[in-house]
Each structure stands twice: as structure tokens, then as C-alpha cells.
Motif scaffolding. Structure first.
Motif, PDB file in Angstrom:
ATOM      1  N   MET A  34       0.817  -1.183   0.000  1.00  0.00           N
ATOM      2  CA  MET A  34       0.000   0.000   0.000  1.00  0.00           C
ATOM      3  C   MET A  34       0.869   1.259   0.000  1.00  0.00           C
ATOM      4  O   MET A  34       0.570   2.197  -0.704  1.00  0.00           O
ATOM      5  N   LYS A  35       1.946   1.268   0.780  1.00  0.00           N
ATOM      6  CA  LYS A  35       2.827   2.426   0.834  1.00  0.00           C
ATOM      7  C   LYS A  35       3.544   2.633  -0.486  1.00  0.00           C
ATOM      8  O   LYS A  35       3.813   3.765  -0.865  1.00  0.00           O
ATOM      9  N   VAL A  36       3.865   1.570  -1.195  1.00  0.00           N
ATOM     10  CA  VAL A  36       4.534   1.688  -2.483  1.00  0.00           C
ATOM     11  C   VAL A  36       3.634   2.435  -3.455  1.00  0.00           C
ATOM     12  O   VAL A  36       4.090   3.296  -4.214  1.00  0.00           O
ATOM     13  N   LYS A  37       2.353   2.168  -3.423  1.00  0.00           N
ATOM     14  CA  LYS A  37       1.407   2.839  -4.302  1.00  0.00           C
ATOM     15  C   LYS A  37       1.343   4.342  -3.967  1.00  0.00           C
ATOM     16  O   LYS A  37       1.287   5.181  -4.860  1.00  0.00           O
ATOM     17  N   GLN A  38       1.375   4.677  -2.686  1.00  0.00           N
ATOM     18  CA  GLN A  38       1.349   6.079  -2.263  1.00  0.00           C
ATOM     19  C   GLN A  38       2.636   6.795  -2.722  1.00  0.00           C
ATOM     20  O   GLN A  38       2.582   7.920  -3.204  1.00  0.00           O
ATOM     21  N   TYR A  39       3.765   6.143  -2.545  1.00  0.00           N
ATOM     22  CA  TYR A  39       5.039   6.735  -2.971  1.00  0.00           C
ATOM     23  C   TYR A  39       5.064   6.930  -4.492  1.00  0.00           C
ATOM     24  O   TYR A  39       5.532   7.952  -4.983  1.00  0.00           O
ATOM     25  N   ALA A  40       4.572   5.935  -5.216  1.00  0.00           N
ATOM     26  CA  ALA A  40       4.545   6.027  -6.673  1.00  0.00           C
ATOM     27  C   ALA A  40       3.665   7.200  -7.119  1.00  0.00           C
ATOM     28  O   ALA A  40       4.036   7.959  -8.021  1.00  0.00           O
ATOM     29  N   THR A  41       2.531   7.379  -6.482  1.00  0.00           N
ATOM     30  CA  THR A  41       1.634   8.487  -6.811  1.00  0.00           C
ATOM     31  C   THR A  41       2.293   9.831  -6.491  1.00  0.00           C
ATOM     32  O   THR A  41       2.222  10.772  -7.276  1.00  0.00           O
ATOM     33  N   THR A  42       2.948   9.901  -5.355  1.00  0.00           N
ATOM     34  CA  THR A  42       3.637  11.130  -4.958  1.00  0.00           C
ATOM     35  C   THR A  42       4.771  11.462  -5.922  1.00  0.00           C
ATOM     36  O   THR A  42       4.932  12.622  -6.339  1.00  0.00           O
ATOM     37  N   ILE A  43       5.547  10.473  -6.286  1.00  0.00           N
ATOM     38  CA  ILE A  43       6.656  10.671  -7.213  1.00  0.00           C
ATOM     39  C   ILE A  43       6.134  11.096  -8.581  1.00  0.00           C
ATOM     40  O   ILE A  43       6.679  12.018  -9.209  1.00  0.00           O
ATOM     41  N   LEU A  44       5.069  10.468  -9.037  1.00  0.00           N
ATOM     42  CA  LEU A  44       4.478  10.824 -10.318  1.00  0.00           C
ATOM     43  C   LEU A  44       3.975  12.269 -10.291  1.00  0.00           C
ATOM     44  O   LEU A  44       4.218  13.034 -11.230  1.00  0.00           O
ATOM     45  N   ALA A  45       3.306  12.667  -9.220  1.00  0.00           N
ATOM     46  CA  ALA A  45       2.818  14.050  -9.090  1.00  0.00           C
ATOM     47  C   ALA A  45       3.984  15.037  -9.080  1.00  0.00           C
ATOM     48  O   ALA A  45       3.912  16.111  -9.694  1.00  0.00           O
ATOM     49  N   LEU A  46       5.066  14.690  -8.405  1.00  0.00           N
ATOM     50  CA  LEU A  46       6.248  15.544  -8.363  1.00  0.00           C
ATOM     51  C   LEU A  46       6.874  15.682  -9.749  1.00  0.00           C
ATOM     52  O   LEU A  46       7.235  16.794 -10.162  1.00  0.00           O
ATOM     53  N   LEU A  47       6.993  14.595 -10.472  1.00  0.00           N
ATOM     54  CA  LEU A  47       7.563  14.631 -11.822  1.00  0.00           C
ATOM     55  C   LEU A  47       6.703  15.468 -12.773  1.00  0.00           C
ATOM     56  O   LEU A  47       7.229  16.267 -13.559  1.00  0.00           O
ATOM     57  N   VAL A  48       5.394  15.319 -12.672  1.00  0.00           N
ATOM     58  CA  VAL A  48       4.488  16.117 -13.509  1.00  0.00           C
ATOM     59  C   VAL A  48       4.643  17.603 -13.179  1.00  0.00           C
ATOM     60  O   VAL A  48       4.691  18.450 -14.072  1.00  0.00           O
ATOM     61  N   SER A  49       4.755  17.921 -11.903  1.00  0.00           N
ATOM     62  CA  SER A  49       4.943  19.319 -11.479  1.00  0.00           C
ATOM     63  C   SER A  49       6.243  19.894 -12.033  1.00  0.00           C
ATOM     64  O   SER A  49       6.284  21.040 -12.484  1.00  0.00           O
TER      65      SER A  49
END
Length: 135
Positions: free
Chosen positions: A1-16
Motif C-alpha cells: 500500500m505504501k509503495v502505491k502512495q510513494y509512486a503516486t507522490t513521485i508521479l505528481a512531483l515529476l508532472v509538477s
């Protein structure tokens, strides 16, 4: 579950980051970067005999927008001592230099006009005035 949260956070950061870099690139290449206090630079130039290129544009002018990228690239590649970009909406300096059409580039050497081009019909001539090769 935490891996999914980290992946979402990293993806949002990269898009930003991509959006920020794209915004900066667009601003850098497709916006005129007006000179603050152009009168002071021109007064200093008269004392020091430096080369100055004046670039007049007007916010909302379709011809100015057509050549903004070439203007910015020419300024970056140019050899003049100073480049002064002026929006005719914010300054009366255009009256002093008898500018009746925008975009207009005027190359001054030792306070004397040595080259001028107005309009967007021939971007190469505009760029040549802007690059202002010193002799």
C-alpha cells in the motif's frame, strides 16, 4: 500500500517539474523581457560610448508575437554591450526615436543610429540589427 502512495507522490512531483520547466521555457522564448529603467541605460551609454540595441514592441501586437522567439535568440547571440527592450505601451521612449511601427530594432553606436529595421516581414534583417556585430 505504501509503495502505491510513494509512486503516486513521485508521479505528481515529476508532472509538477515538467510543467514548471515547460512554463519557464515558454516564458523565456515567447515573451519580451522588458528592460527596467531604460532611460538610465541610454544615459550611461552616451557617456561610455557603448553599443546599444533598442527593441520596441507592443503588448498584444500580432507582428511582435510573430518574431518574439527570433528576437530573444538574437539578443542571446548578439554582441552589443546593452540590449534595451521597451514596450511602447509603458514608455514614451518610442517618440524620442521616432518609432512608428513595431517591432522595431535600432542599433546605436556612440549615441548615433547606425542601423534600424521595423516590421516583421523580414525577420533576418531584424535579427541582423539586433545581433549588432561590433566593428
Amino acid at each position: 500500500m505504501k509503495v502505491k502512495q510513494y509512486a503516486t507522490t513521485i508521479l505528481a512531483l515529476l508532472v509538477s517539474i515538467v510543467i514548471a520547466v515547460g512554463g519557464y521555457w515558454t516564458w523565456r522564448n515567447y515573451t519580451y523581457h522588458d528592460t527596467k529603467q531604460p532611460q538610465q541605460i541610454l544615459q550611461q551609454q552616451q557617456k561610455t560610448q557603448d553599443d546599444v540595441v533598442l527593441i520596441f514592441h507592443k503588448t498584444g501586437c500580432p507582428d511582435c508575437q510573430q518574431v518574439v522567439q527570433q528576437v530573444n535568440q538574437a539578443v542571446q547571440a548578439g554582441q552589443a554591450d546593452h540590449y534595451v527592450m521597451v514596450d511602447t505601451k509603458d514608455s514614451n521612449l518610442y517618440q524620442k526615436y521616432n518609432v512608428i511601427e513595431v517591432p522595431t530594432a535600432i542599433h546605436l553606436k556612440a549615441g548615433q543610429e547606425v542601423a534600424r529595421y521595423a516590421g516583421a516581414n523580414n525577420p533576418d534583417r531584424l535579427v541582423n540589427v539586433i545581433k549588432a556585430t561590433k566593428e
